[in-house]
Design a protein around this motif. Structure first.
Motif, PDB file in Angstrom:
ATOM      1  N   ILE A 102       0.820  -1.217   0.000  1.00 44.24           N
ATOM      2  CA  ILE A 102       0.000   0.000   0.000  1.00 44.24           C
ATOM      3  C   ILE A 102       0.851   1.263   0.000  1.00 44.24           C
ATOM      4  CG2 ILE A 102      -1.822   1.265   1.226  1.00 44.24           C
ATOM      5  CD1 ILE A 102      -2.617  -1.446   2.495  1.00 44.24           C
ATOM      6  N   ASP A 103       1.949   1.233   0.734  1.00 47.37           N
ATOM      7  CA  ASP A 103       2.824   2.391   0.929  1.00 47.37           C
ATOM      8  C   ASP A 103       2.022   3.620   1.369  1.00 47.37           C
ATOM      9  OD1 ASP A 103       5.188   3.807   1.080  1.00 47.37           O
ATOM     10  OD2 ASP A 103       5.233   4.302  -1.059  1.00 47.37           O
ATOM     11  N   PRO A 104       1.312   3.522   2.491  1.00 53.04           N
ATOM     12  CA  PRO A 104       0.444   4.623   2.922  1.00 53.04           C
ATOM     13  C   PRO A 104       1.232   5.806   3.476  1.00 53.04           C
ATOM     14  CG  PRO A 104       0.520   2.934   4.612  1.00 53.04           C
ATOM     15  CD  PRO A 104       1.309   2.401   3.448  1.00 53.04           C
ATOM     16  N   ASN A 105       0.599   6.972   3.437  1.00 52.97           N
ATOM     17  CA  ASN A 105       1.183   8.152   4.077  1.00 52.97           C
ATOM     18  C   ASN A 105       1.042   8.096   5.586  1.00 52.97           C
ATOM     19  OD1 ASN A 105      -0.492   9.460   1.420  1.00 52.97           O
ATOM     20  ND2 ASN A 105       1.717   9.794   1.527  1.00 52.97           N
ATOM     21  N   LEU A 106       0.015   7.362   6.045  1.00 47.70           N
ATOM     22  CA  LEU A 106      -0.304   7.366   7.468  1.00 47.70           C
ATOM     23  C   LEU A 106      -0.961   6.047   7.848  1.00 47.70           C
ATOM     24  CD1 LEU A 106      -0.632   9.090  10.136  1.00 47.70           C
ATOM     25  CD2 LEU A 106      -2.863   9.787   9.237  1.00 47.70           C
ATOM     26  N   ILE A 107      -0.584   5.510   9.020  1.00 54.18           N
ATOM     27  CA  ILE A 107      -1.256   4.327   9.562  1.00 54.18           C
ATOM     28  C   ILE A 107      -1.732   4.654  10.972  1.00 54.18           C
ATOM     29  CG2 ILE A 107      -1.105   1.880  10.112  1.00 54.18           C
ATOM     30  CD1 ILE A 107       1.215   1.620   8.206  1.00 54.18           C
ATOM     31  N   LEU A 108      -3.015   4.443  11.215  1.00 52.50           N
ATOM     32  CA  LEU A 108      -3.608   4.671  12.527  1.00 52.50           C
ATOM     33  C   LEU A 108      -3.986   3.326  13.130  1.00 52.50           C
ATOM     34  CD1 LEU A 108      -6.065   7.615  11.665  1.00 52.50           C
ATOM     35  CD2 LEU A 108      -3.664   7.765  12.374  1.00 52.50           C
TER      36      LEU A 108
ATOM     37  N   ASP B 263       8.337   8.980  12.073  1.00 52.96           N
ATOM     38  CA  ASP B 263       7.543   9.022  13.309  1.00 52.96           C
ATOM     39  C   ASP B 263       6.116   9.478  13.057  1.00 52.96           C
ATOM     40  OD1 ASP B 263       9.185   8.127  15.460  1.00 52.96           O
ATOM     41  OD2 ASP B 263      10.347   9.965  15.347  1.00 52.96           O
ATOM     42  N   GLU B 264       5.963  10.533  12.267  1.00 49.24           N
ATOM     43  CA  GLU B 264       4.633  11.135  12.088  1.00 49.24           C
ATOM     44  C   GLU B 264       3.706  10.286  11.223  1.00 49.24           C
ATOM     45  OE1 GLU B 264       7.392  13.134   9.024  1.00 49.24           O
ATOM     46  OE2 GLU B 264       7.496  12.387  11.098  1.00 49.24           O
ATOM     47  N   GLN B 265       4.217   9.201  10.649  1.00 54.70           N
ATOM     48  CA  GLN B 265       3.374   8.355   9.805  1.00 54.70           C
ATOM     49  C   GLN B 265       2.693   7.229  10.573  1.00 54.70           C
ATOM     50  OE1 GLN B 265       6.626   7.695   6.688  1.00 54.70           O
ATOM     51  NE2 GLN B 265       4.790   7.805   5.417  1.00 54.70           N
ATOM     52  N   LEU B 266       3.055   7.049  11.831  1.00 59.12           N
ATOM     53  CA  LEU B 266       2.517   5.954  12.633  1.00 59.12           C
ATOM     54  C   LEU B 266       1.894   6.512  13.899  1.00 59.12           C
ATOM     55  CD1 LEU B 266       5.606   3.584  12.303  1.00 59.12           C
ATOM     56  CD2 LEU B 266       3.476   3.438  10.983  1.00 59.12           C
TER      57      LEU B 266
END
Length: 590
Positions: A341-347, A373-376
């Motif tokens: 997926i190569d996401p910008n963000l994972i929550l 850091d800010e992507q997770l």
């Protein structure tokens, strides 16, 4: 642009013209007072000047800004109050223009700018186990965040991230072998095509697991059977892998039904088993880049940082026995998500009690340079408690099934509907459907209206009330507007330009105009309760409007009626949009 943001820009220009930073012109909603907005930048200007060794009178600053703004087309009246507050009442034209924009698009302005690819990991149910009350908050909060981010224009993938690996699978396989040893899955010489039809049902799985787990607690030989089955499964024994596929398929079918009753849907039904094949190469990568090290026989990754104020334990990549652990499979899941997926963000929407676990794996992933850091983000939450203040359980101390919890809520909703006389003339099918919708709304809104980290007490009587800040109140508010619009259509009344002349009309326009701000705040803070606050406030404001501004009453002028119908229509569209994001479905009538 909302009216509030437009005022902020205008006041920012005034502050900048006087030699101050434009940011001091931020306009906020008034907490008290007659004016709906206020600007407190004059005090901030004086405070900044004091730090520079200068002296400014905040009231004089406010007066200078007011002088520049008093004839601005957005401003109707302006008052300097107290030490330098600016109380702002919008002009009639500003309110009328805002009302017309809302009539054309009641849910405008939701896009977030740069559109992101986001994965939301929520749910976390286990294969072969029935859903229980502990799965509620992750499902409800995660679904709301998914819908919220999609409303902002982001591309969002929801992943259930099933628990489908480890000793629990060994328990199932070994117990099934005891009960049905003749199944082909247990024949070590059989490697042809296995049956398509599962040898077990969900009821079988729900029985087999506790039976095996309880037996293994008191019998080391029985436990060894489960350990051996687990090891052979993870080593790739074909029959056991085929059984795992059956267990997963049967469980997903049941989970889709259970989550579906909550209005929760996932795009991916991946689990730990999906990434097992990635673990050897991942472990080798950690070894080769020098991030992994041996420690008392285990393989660890040290993730402490100089800024840490308390001890940060290392990531346990492999146990001393060589077994993989939760850290391992969660890191492998990140490898998979990066590649696929190569996401910008994972929550990760998971209980706050797991905060340390996620901090550890996030740091390991950052050290490996997979993500920044800010992507997770770990989106933690508190617990739903019983009256004893502890996580909610059954009377005998067991974990309550989610299905039983929802039946409790539907029964409470049915009792409340009967007590209030709502739906008394409905047939049985419609009455049951309304009760279901009310029960789900009561449960979900009771959860989401709280700040995520807040614990709350399960109280079905309070949750199902049609008064106060509850899901049923919001459903009833929306249904009432639907009823008004149906009656207007029957009477041939149409919509028209909005003229917010009455105080209650102006208040409703301002309440509607605050929607983009509520959406943005809920998304940025990952906190659906801000949206819950908005829809509840909007419903209350409409109620006051309806009380004070007759719509379909004889004697109401046609243009006034048309204006108020347009306001009612805009309110319904925005209310339904907001309720849909938090997962509440509105019936046609109640």
């Amino acid at each position: 642009m909302t009216l509030q943001s437009s005022l902020s820009d205008a006041f920012g220009e005034a502050f900048a013209a006087l030699g101050h930073e434009a940011s001091f012109g931020a306009v906020v909603e008034s907490i008290k007072g007659d004016a709906p907005f206020q600007c407190n930048g004059a005090m901030a200007v004086a405070g900044a000047a004091k730090k520079r060794g200068e002296k400014l009178n905040p009231r004089e600053v406010a007066s200078a800004v007011a002088e520049r703004m008093e004839k601005h087309p957005l401003v109707g009246s302006l008052e300097v109050a107290g030490p330098g507050f600016l109380n702002i009442t919008p002009s009639e034209k500003a309110l009328t223009d805002t009302a017309q924009a809302l009539a054309e698009d009641p849910i405008r302005g939701l896009e977030a700018g740069a559109q992101l690819s986001i994965v939301i990991d929520y749910g976390g149910a286990n294969v072969a186990k029935p859903m229980h009350v502990g799965h509620l908050r992750s499902a409800v909060i995660g679904e709301a965040l998914k819908r919220l981010m999609r409303a902002r224009g982001h591309t969002v993938i929801g992943d259930a991230h099933l628990g489908d690996w480890g000793l629990q699978m060994g328990h199932l396989i070994s117990e099934l072998a005891i009960e049905q040893p003749s199944l082909v899955y247990f024949d070590p010489d059989y490697e042809d095509n296995y049956p398509d039809t599962p040898p077990v049902t969900m009821d079988d799985l729900a029985r087999l697991y506790p039976k095996a787990s309880n037996a293994a607690k008191d019998d080391e030989d029985r436990m060894e059977l489960s350990r051996l089955a687990t090891a052979e499964l993870q080593a790739g024994r074909p029959g056991y892998r085929a059984l795992l596929d059956h267990f997963i398929a049967v469980s997903i079918a049941a989970l889709k039904e259970g989550y579906g009753k909550l209005g929760v849907e996932f795009d991916l039904w991946n689990g730990e088993a999906c990434v097992d094949h990635l673990i050897p190469d991942m472990v080798e990568e950690f070894r080769n880049n020098g991030l992994a090290e041996e420690d008392d026989g285990a393989l660890i990754i040290r993730v402490e940082r100089d800024s840490d104020k308390k001890e940060m334990p290392p990531v346990m990549l492999l146990a001393s026995s060589g077994a993989v652990l939760y850290h391992t499979t969660d890191l492998a899941t990140l490898v998979d998500r990066k590649a696929e997926i190569d996401p910008n963000l994972i929550l990760y929407v998971v209980d706050q009690r797991q905060a340390l676990h996620f901090e550890q794996i996030f740091r390991a992933a950052v050290k490996a340079e997979w993500f920044r850091d800010e992507q997770l983000e770990h989106i933690g939450f508190g617990t739903m408690n019983g009256t004893d203040g502890k996580p909610f359980r059954t009377r005998d101390g067991g974990v309550l099934r989610l299905e039983d919890l929802m039946e409790t809520m539907q029964s409470a909703a049915e009792a409340r509907l009967e007590e209030s006389g709502i739906g008394a003339d409905f047939d049985d099918e419609e009455r049951a459907e309304v009760a279901r919708l009310v029960g789900v709304a009561a449960l979900k809104f009771a959860d989401l209206q709280n700040g995520r980290l807040t614990n709350y007490v399960f109280d079905p009587d309070r949750f199902t009330a049609f008064e106060g800040k509850t899901g049923p109140y919001l459903l009833y508010a929306a249904v009432r507007i639907k009823s008004i619009l149906r009656r207007a259509e029957e009477e041939g009344a149409g919509f028209g330009d909005i003229h917010p002349d009455h105080e209650a009309e102006r208040a409703l326009v301002l309440a509607l105009d605050a929607y983009p701000k509520a959406i943005a705040l809920a998304a940025e803070k990952r906190a659906p309760h801000f949206l819950c606050d908005h829809v509840y406030g909007l419903a209350q404001t409409f109620s006051r409007f309806y009380t004070n501004c007759p719509i379909l009453v004889d004697g109401t002028a046609a243009d006034v009626r048309a204006s108020r119908l347009s306001l009612a229509k805009a309110t319904l569209e925005q209310l339904e949009h907001g309720l849909n994001i938090i997962g509440l479905d509105v019936p046609e009538r109640m």
